[in-house]
Design an enzyme around this catalytic site. Structure first.
Site, PDB file in Angstrom:
ATOM      1  N   GLY A  62      31.862  59.413  18.199  1.00  0.00           N
ATOM      2  CA  GLY A  62      30.451  59.267  17.852  1.00  0.00           C
ATOM      3  C   GLY A  62      29.958  60.432  17.030  1.00  0.00           C
ATOM      4  O   GLY A  62      30.715  61.346  16.670  1.00  0.00           O
ATOM      5  N   GLY A  64      26.542  63.197  16.636  1.00  0.00           N
ATOM      6  CA  GLY A  64      25.338  63.745  17.252  1.00  0.00           C
ATOM      7  C   GLY A  64      24.744  64.826  16.388  1.00  0.00           C
ATOM      8  O   GLY A  64      25.112  65.005  15.219  1.00  0.00           O
ATOM      9  N   GLY A  65      23.804  65.569  16.963  1.00  0.00           N
ATOM     10  CA  GLY A  65      23.113  66.595  16.211  1.00  0.00           C
ATOM     11  C   GLY A  65      24.033  67.697  15.718  1.00  0.00           C
ATOM     12  O   GLY A  65      23.777  68.316  14.690  1.00  0.00           O
ATOM     13  N   MET A  66      25.108  67.961  16.443  1.00  0.00           N
ATOM     14  CA  MET A  66      26.021  69.029  16.066  1.00  0.00           C
ATOM     15  C   MET A  66      27.037  68.586  15.028  1.00  0.00           C
ATOM     16  O   MET A  66      27.545  69.395  14.269  1.00  0.00           O
ATOM     17  CB  MET A  66      26.771  69.526  17.303  1.00  0.00           C
ATOM     18  CG  MET A  66      25.889  70.205  18.329  1.00  0.00           C
ATOM     19  SD  MET A  66      25.148  71.685  17.664  1.00  0.00           S
ATOM     20  CE  MET A  66      26.605  72.621  17.269  1.00  0.00           C
ATOM     21  N   GLY A  67      27.379  67.314  15.006  1.00  0.00           N
ATOM     22  CA  GLY A  67      28.402  66.817  14.100  1.00  0.00           C
ATOM     23  C   GLY A  67      29.173  65.676  14.727  1.00  0.00           C
ATOM     24  O   GLY A  67      28.727  65.059  15.690  1.00  0.00           O
ATOM     25  N   VAL A  69      32.293  63.782  16.725  1.00  0.00           N
ATOM     26  CA  VAL A  69      33.147  64.051  17.884  1.00  0.00           C
ATOM     27  C   VAL A  69      34.318  63.082  17.859  1.00  0.00           C
ATOM     28  O   VAL A  69      34.137  61.876  17.640  1.00  0.00           O
ATOM     29  CB  VAL A  69      32.371  63.893  19.209  1.00  0.00           C
ATOM     30  CG1 VAL A  69      33.255  64.306  20.389  1.00  0.00           C
ATOM     31  CG2 VAL A  69      31.108  64.732  19.200  1.00  0.00           C
ATOM     32  N   LYS A  84      34.879  68.483  18.679  1.00  0.00           N
ATOM     33  CA  LYS A  84      33.570  68.397  18.025  1.00  0.00           C
ATOM     34  C   LYS A  84      33.607  69.247  16.765  1.00  0.00           C
ATOM     35  O   LYS A  84      33.827  70.467  16.823  1.00  0.00           O
ATOM     36  CB  LYS A  84      32.471  68.874  18.964  1.00  0.00           C
ATOM     37  CG  LYS A  84      31.076  68.843  18.345  1.00  0.00           C
ATOM     38  CD  LYS A  84      29.993  69.070  19.388  1.00  0.00           C
ATOM     39  CE  LYS A  84      29.834  67.881  20.299  1.00  0.00           C
ATOM     40  NZ  LYS A  84      28.608  67.902  21.112  1.00  0.00           N
ATOM     41  N   ASP A 178      19.328  70.948  26.763  1.00  0.00           N
ATOM     42  CA  ASP A 178      19.325  69.638  26.086  1.00  0.00           C
ATOM     43  C   ASP A 178      19.921  68.589  27.020  1.00  0.00           C
ATOM     44  O   ASP A 178      20.754  67.774  26.637  1.00  0.00           O
ATOM     45  CB  ASP A 178      20.112  69.704  24.781  1.00  0.00           C
ATOM     46  CG  ASP A 178      19.870  68.472  23.888  1.00  0.00           C
ATOM     47  OD1 ASP A 178      18.849  67.777  24.097  1.00  0.00           O
ATOM     48  OD2 ASP A 178      20.694  68.212  22.995  1.00  0.00           O
TER      49      ASP A 178
END
Length: 782
Positions: A62, A64-67, A69, A84, A178
């Site tokens: 998937g 997400g905000g970080m990048g 995965v 990640k 978070d």
């Protein structure tokens, strides 16, 4: 999300099938989290790519905000991990990267079963990455989207596990910042695992000055976080309150069209009490959630441990008994979950739970559900209330085991099924040699909590130590574990473990009793001749009794031998009654007493015994199957069919249930249905084919029946074939002389199937023959 190619199930955020790698339709259909508004991540890595010289990509999990995965194989340690890759715009900030290193170094100190492990932080050709523990399962957000509101008991269990994980992190001074359902994985055993500790804080400084990069997720932010004030552990408590609210109601406490709208509502609007949205939520639980969501953090639960205590008991409602007045307090002990890295430790988890069952049966005024029914929920995510309803119990004891070398961590929880509240919970960090003491402590705590006592005094029910050799004890548990598998290779494996236990402790009577019993199981579920198994079983049973004449299992083993192989009915009855005298709650001894009645034609007495043990072990398919057989031989075919089908609903693979159903159809002259049923039985070879031959003979297909008989008569010269079922087919074909020769051979070989001679309708064609009556006399059934 199902793969269009192989139909495997995948998480809602997966872009590639975890089984075959086929691309999946993107998007989960829900509102994107606030941190997903960042710029594009690095280009995708394809399946099979080796990243950083060691991580082989399996699939993308998937974004997400970080990048992005990925699930990857760490080729150096041969282990799957989650990889990640950090977005370039985040990695470009040197201060952020320094903070990453420091925070992740701190986060790696968290070692807890409800927190995913952080392994490594590194850089490869300009791309920064984090390697972390891969947890197969489904994130909590996807679960809620898929099923809506969760049962109260399940919500409490998940929230309690999150509290456990948070308390460990908070004790190390780490705040998540978070916390949200998409950061919580529910693994395949149903346990909650918190992800991404240390990441939010790492980019918090950048978030303050960069309007394009807001850290956190507005739907789950605390008011102080929304105002960019300092946060502490109580901010995580607020976020957990929203998660618990969402689990219980299937919706968020606030709805808004924008991030700003959510932030304003967190600061100014009071949420609706969850009890108003779900009438099944106890009012006290509603109060717990609302306290989590206080705007003023001083009014919230001060830490995760206090919240956990409230969830377990302190704020819980007082509950009433479920059963009618005067009924015993009741409990089911579920198999403990294996939290160890080694899946082979399942034997120990099951053995621990079974030992607790044995101890708790000695508690006065307590009805304990037997092992087979309690363990039927193993590996299933069944709601506690449903378990209580099916087993008719008020309380459930469950737990988990983590074993590392000689270190042992056991957690146990006593749960009230009416409302899902924890009545008692404890964690035991001990050495493996303390396992007996842990069993004692758990049993005593349960008895005390339910205000019941061990019969004979407070120490009468403590776990009996049949060996002081812990290695022998583990080998015995492995023997028991494999003995129950009911397939030839697995049951045979149990013999090895029992013998190894005896080698470690030659005075281990319980291991000898287990060995004796396994030989009897092996006869009925494998093509093994009694003449080979009977002497070994008899030797082991005698040794068990020689070592400990007060061991119920040893008397049961001897009773089984006398019943099925020696046809010594009085001797069998005496041994089984002795077993019950030593352990009145030993239902398997009572089961064999029921069979003793059945095969001697006392059908009503057999059914009365079976009914009594069925009440204690309602989901045990062997007991239901025995009732089907009892009604079959009593020619009560409607009841027989009902019980046979009920057995197959519980366990469609339990042998020889399909053969019994085939016999029921045969007695009703439903020949086609009889053959179809018998084909499905898991016991193959001569047993299955000879029974099908009997059907062919009775429906007039004599050539087919003769062919089957000829084949197995020839093969019986070089391999084991039951003389009893050869005889039954001979009688169906009118070949009485050959049939009685086969029965005589069955007698000489101590064939266990000969026990059915007196009542079996398959013998109807031979009953008028003097040789039949003579054989009945030889097995003491005249």
């Amino acid at each position: 999300m199902k793969c269009p190619k192989c139909l495997a199930d995948n998480t809602g955020t997966a872009r590639f099938c975890s089984e075959c790698g086929t691309p999946l339709a993107s998007g989960s259909g829900g509102r994107p989290s606030f941190t997903e508004t960042m710029d594009s991540p690095p280009e995708r890595l394809s399946r099979g790519t080796v990243f950083a010289g060691r991580y082989e990509i399996i699939e993308e999990l998937g974004t997400g905000g970080m990048g992005r995965v990925y699930r990857a194989e760490d080729t150096k340690v041969k282990e799957q991990i989650a990889l990640k890759l950090i977005r370039p715009e985040i990695a470009a900030d040197g201060k952020t990267i320094d903070r990453f290193r420091n925070e992740l170094k701190t986060a790696r100190r968290i070692r807890h079963k409800n927190v995913t492990g952080m392994y490594d932080y590194g850089e490869d050709r300009g791309t920064h990455y984090i390697a972390m523990e891969y947890v197969p399962g489904e994130d909590l957000k996807s679960l809620i989207r898929r099923v809506g509101e969760l049962p109260v008991a399940k919500s409490l269990a998940v929230a309690g596990q999150i509290c456990d994980g948070l308390s460990e992190a908070h004790a190390l001074g780490i705040v998540h910042r978070d916390l949200k359902p998409s950061n919580i994985m529910i693994d395949k055993e149903g346990n909650a695992r918190i992800m991404d500790f240390g990441i939010a804080r790492s980019i918090e400084a950048k978030a303050v000055t960069d309007t394009d990069l807001i850290i956190g997720t507005p739907e789950y932010m605390s008011p102080e976080q929304a105002e960019c004030r300092d946060v502490d552990r109580r901010s995580d408590i607020y976020s957990l309150g929203i998660i618990l609210y969402e689990m219980l109601t299937g919706r968020l406490p606030f709805e808004a069209e924008s991030a700003v709208g959510f932030l304003l509502k967190h600061k100014t609007e009071k949420p609706k009490d969850p009890v108003e949205l779900n009438a099944l939520i106890p009012e006290s639980l509603g109060r717990i959630v609302m306290r989590c969501l206080e705007k003023d953090r001083e009014k919230r639960w001060p830490d995760a441990l206090e919240l956990l205590a409230a969830l377990r008991a302190g704020e819980g409602p007082k509950t009433e008994k479920l059963g009618p007045a005067g009924e015993k307090t009741s409990i089911a002990v579920l198999p403990f979950k294996n939290m160890s890295a080694d899946p082979e430790q399942d034997y120990f988890c099951e053995g621990l739970a079974e030992e607790l069952i044995n101890v708790l049966t000695q508690v006065g005024g307590l009805r304990v559900v037997a092992r087979t029914s309690a363990f039927s929920f193993h590996g299933k995510d069944t709601d506690i209330r449903e378990i209580g309803r099916k087993l008719n119990v008020e309380n459930v004891l469950e737990g988990s085991v983590r074993k590392a070398g000689q270190k042992l961590r056991i957690t146990a929880q006593l749960i009230n099924v009416a409302d899902g509240y924890h009545l008692w919970s404890e964690r035991f960090d001990r050495e493996m040699t303390d396992v007996f003491a842990i069993q004692d402590e758990i049993a005593q705590a349960v008895a005390a909590r339910m205000k019941t006592d061990f019969e004979g005094g407070p120490t009468a029910g403590l776990a009996k130590r049949y060996t002081d050799n812990i290695e022998a004890y583990h080998l015995y548990l492995k023997g028991i574990y494999w003995r129950r598998m009911l397939t030839v290779d697995r049951v045979s494996k149990s013999i090895e473990y029992f013998n190894r236990a005896i080698e470690k402790d030659p005075g281990y009577a319980l291991a000898y009793a287990g060995l004796a019993y396994v030989y009897q199981i092996l006869f009925f579920y494998s093509p093994s001749p009694s003449k080979n198994l009977y002497p070994r079983a008899l030797e082991a049973a005698r040794k068990a009794l020689e070592l400990d004449d007060n061991l119920a299992e040893a008397h049961e083993a001897m009773g089984v031998i006398k019943c099925y192989w020696e046809w010594d009915w009085e001797g069998a009855r005496s041994e089984l009654r002795k077993a019950l005298e030593l352990n009145p709650n030993y239902i398997w001894a009572r089961f064999h007493l029921a069979n003793l009645h059945l095969y001697n034609g006392r059908f009503d007495e057999a059914l009365a015994e079976l009914k009594s043990i069925h009440d204690r072990d309602p989901l045990n398919p062997a007991f239901v199957r025995a009732m089907a057989e009892c009604h079959l031989q009593a020619d009560r075919l409607e009841a027989a069919e009902s019980f046979a089908k009920e057995t197959l609903e519980i366990d469609p693979f339990l042998p020889p249930t399909w053969i019994i159903l085939g016999h029921i159809y045969l007695r009703r002259s439903l020949f086609g249905e009889a053959l179809e049923a018998m084909k499905k039985d898991t016991v193959k070879g001569s047993f299955q084919e000879l029974n099908m031959g009997i059907v062919h003979a009775r429906m007039g297909r004599t050539e087919e029946a003769r062919k089957i008989l000829s084949t197995w008569l020839e093969r019986s010269r070089t391999e084991y074939v039951s003389g009893y079922y050869l005889a039954a087919l001979c009688f169906a074909l009118g070949r009485k002389a050959t049939g009685f020769d086969c029965l005589e051979r069955a007698y000489d070989e101590h064939d266990g199937w000969l026990i059915g001679l007196k009542i079996d309708f398959l013998m109807d064609d031979a009953r008028d023959d003097p040789r039949y009556r003579a054989l009945l006399e030889k097995i003491n059934m005249a």
